[in-house]
Motif scaffolding. Structure first.
Motif, PDB file in Angstrom:
ATOM      1  N   ASP A  39     109.914 -19.568 -36.750  1.00  8.85           N
ATOM      2  CA  ASP A  39     110.224 -20.976 -36.518  1.00  8.85           C
ATOM      3  C   ASP A  39     111.748 -21.086 -36.487  1.00  8.85           C
ATOM      4  O   ASP A  39     112.438 -20.066 -36.397  1.00  8.85           O
ATOM      5  CB  ASP A  39     109.572 -21.885 -37.572  1.00  8.85           C
ATOM      6  N   ALA A  40     112.263 -22.267 -36.577  1.00  6.72           N
ATOM      7  CA  ALA A  40     113.709 -22.458 -36.472  1.00  6.72           C
ATOM      8  C   ALA A  40     114.464 -21.803 -37.627  1.00  6.72           C
ATOM      9  O   ALA A  40     115.623 -21.426 -37.484  1.00  6.72           O
ATOM     10  CB  ALA A  40     114.024 -23.947 -36.420  1.00  6.72           C
ATOM     11  N   ASP A  41     113.807 -21.644 -38.779  1.00  6.31           N
ATOM     12  CA  ASP A  41     114.493 -21.150 -39.970  1.00  6.31           C
ATOM     13  C   ASP A  41     114.306 -19.670 -40.247  1.00  6.31           C
ATOM     14  O   ASP A  41     115.167 -19.039 -40.850  1.00  6.31           O
ATOM     15  CB  ASP A  41     114.027 -21.932 -41.206  1.00  6.31           C
ATOM     16  N   ALA A  42     113.160 -19.098 -39.872  1.00  2.82           N
ATOM     17  CA  ALA A  42     112.874 -17.712 -40.281  1.00  2.82           C
ATOM     18  C   ALA A  42     111.859 -17.066 -39.353  1.00  2.82           C
ATOM     19  O   ALA A  42     111.189 -17.733 -38.565  1.00  2.82           O
ATOM     20  CB  ALA A  42     112.351 -17.695 -41.711  1.00  2.82           C
ATOM     21  N   SER A  43     111.766 -15.740 -39.495  1.00  8.44           N
ATOM     22  CA  SER A  43     110.756 -14.946 -38.783  1.00  8.44           C
ATOM     23  C   SER A  43     110.024 -14.092 -39.812  1.00  8.44           C
ATOM     24  O   SER A  43     110.615 -13.695 -40.814  1.00  8.44           O
ATOM     25  CB  SER A  43     111.416 -14.019 -37.760  1.00  8.44           C
ATOM     26  N   TRP A  44     108.769 -13.799 -39.541  1.00  8.32           N
ATOM     27  CA  TRP A  44     107.962 -13.005 -40.456  1.00  8.32           C
ATOM     28  C   TRP A  44     107.181 -11.959 -39.689  1.00  8.32           C
ATOM     29  O   TRP A  44     106.836 -12.152 -38.522  1.00  8.32           O
ATOM     30  CB  TRP A  44     106.960 -13.873 -41.210  1.00  8.32           C
TER      31      TRP A  44
ATOM     32  N   LEU B 165     111.878 -11.480 -41.870  1.00  6.75           N
ATOM     33  CA  LEU B 165     112.820 -10.670 -41.106  1.00  6.75           C
ATOM     34  C   LEU B 165     114.191 -11.331 -41.050  1.00  6.75           C
ATOM     35  O   LEU B 165     114.292 -12.561 -41.092  1.00  6.75           O
ATOM     36  CB  LEU B 165     112.286 -10.451 -39.690  1.00  6.75           C
ATOM     37  N   PRO B 166     115.254 -10.533 -40.948  1.00  4.08           N
ATOM     38  CA  PRO B 166     116.596 -11.108 -40.827  1.00  4.08           C
ATOM     39  C   PRO B 166     116.715 -11.985 -39.576  1.00  4.08           C
ATOM     40  O   PRO B 166     116.061 -11.719 -38.559  1.00  4.08           O
ATOM     41  CB  PRO B 166     117.510  -9.881 -40.707  1.00  4.08           C
ATOM     42  N   ALA B 167     117.548 -12.993 -39.670  1.00  2.68           N
ATOM     43  CA  ALA B 167     117.759 -13.896 -38.536  1.00  2.68           C
ATOM     44  C   ALA B 167     118.233 -13.099 -37.326  1.00  2.68           C
ATOM     45  O   ALA B 167     119.024 -12.165 -37.443  1.00  2.68           O
ATOM     46  CB  ALA B 167     118.785 -14.954 -38.904  1.00  2.68           C
ATOM     47  N   GLY B 168     117.713 -13.440 -36.170  1.00  3.80           N
ATOM     48  CA  GLY B 168     118.114 -12.783 -34.932  1.00  3.80           C
ATOM     49  C   GLY B 168     117.397 -11.472 -34.649  1.00  3.80           C
ATOM     50  O   GLY B 168     117.669 -10.824 -33.644  1.00  3.80           O
TER      51      GLY B 168
END
Length: 191
Positions: A152-157, A113-116
């Motif tokens: 996590d700190a870098d990405a969402s799934w 998923l896009p950040a945020g």
């Protein structure tokens, strides 16, 4: 490096991709919470793509259905150009889907998923919209149910499973994924 996902996400990963052909890639795609999918259109598109790709096969080891005459080759090249121009026109009128890392099988998808982005609720319904090939400026819309989410700190799934799909759509998707996988294997051999 594969992230360490929570147990529910690991179970979703196994359920969607264990013992079944899955393709990893970066395709224009997005998740639409609560969205409605057009499964009949998706099946028609995948069947049409299969017919075109059968005729346009670039596999060096594949037997071709006779070499096309020069006139047919020219028409094919002109059609490619028309599709590119049409794609540009369509993209000007519609916002482009973001290039999204994903994993896809006949059981469902894992989307980064896009950040945020707010994570969707587990067991909520929606639709996934994706562009299955780069040369055709049209999208598939498939119904999905959220099986798991992680971040996590870098990405969402989000792990998105398909509900019971019409058999024709499932078969057409399986053929499309097989072609994607075959292209990925051929690309890996060329490197």
């Amino acid at each position: 490096m594969t992230p360490t996902w929570p147990a529910q996400a690991q179970m979703a990963e196994s359920g969607l991709f264990g013992d079944v052909l899955a393709c990893d890639g970066v395709l224009p795609a997005c998740f639409l919470p609560g969205g409605q999918a057009r499964t009949a259109q998706a099946e028609s598109m995948l069947l049409g793509l299969a017919q075109v790709e059968d005729l346009r096969s670039d596999e060096p080891g594949e037997e071709k259905r006779g070499e096309l005459p020069i006139l047919a080759q020219r028409l094919d090249a002109k059609l490619d150009l028309v599709l590119l121009l049409l794609g540009r026109l369509v993209r000007q009128g519609n916002p482009a889907l973001p290039a999204t890392p994903l994993r896809w099988s006949v059981r469902g998808l894992r989307l980064q998923l896009p950040a945020g982005t707010d994570l969707p609720a587990v067991d909520s319904a929606g639709a996934v919209r994706l562009q299955p090939v780069d040369w055709l400026p049209d999208d598939l819309e498939l119904p999905v149910i959220v099986s798991a989410t992680a971040q996590d700190a870098d990405a969402s799934w989000a792990w998105l499973r398909f509900p019971a799909l019409p058999q024709g759509l499932e078969d057409a998707m399986g053929r499309h994924l097989f072609r994607m996988h075959r292209r990925q294997v051929a690309d890996a051999r060329r490197r």
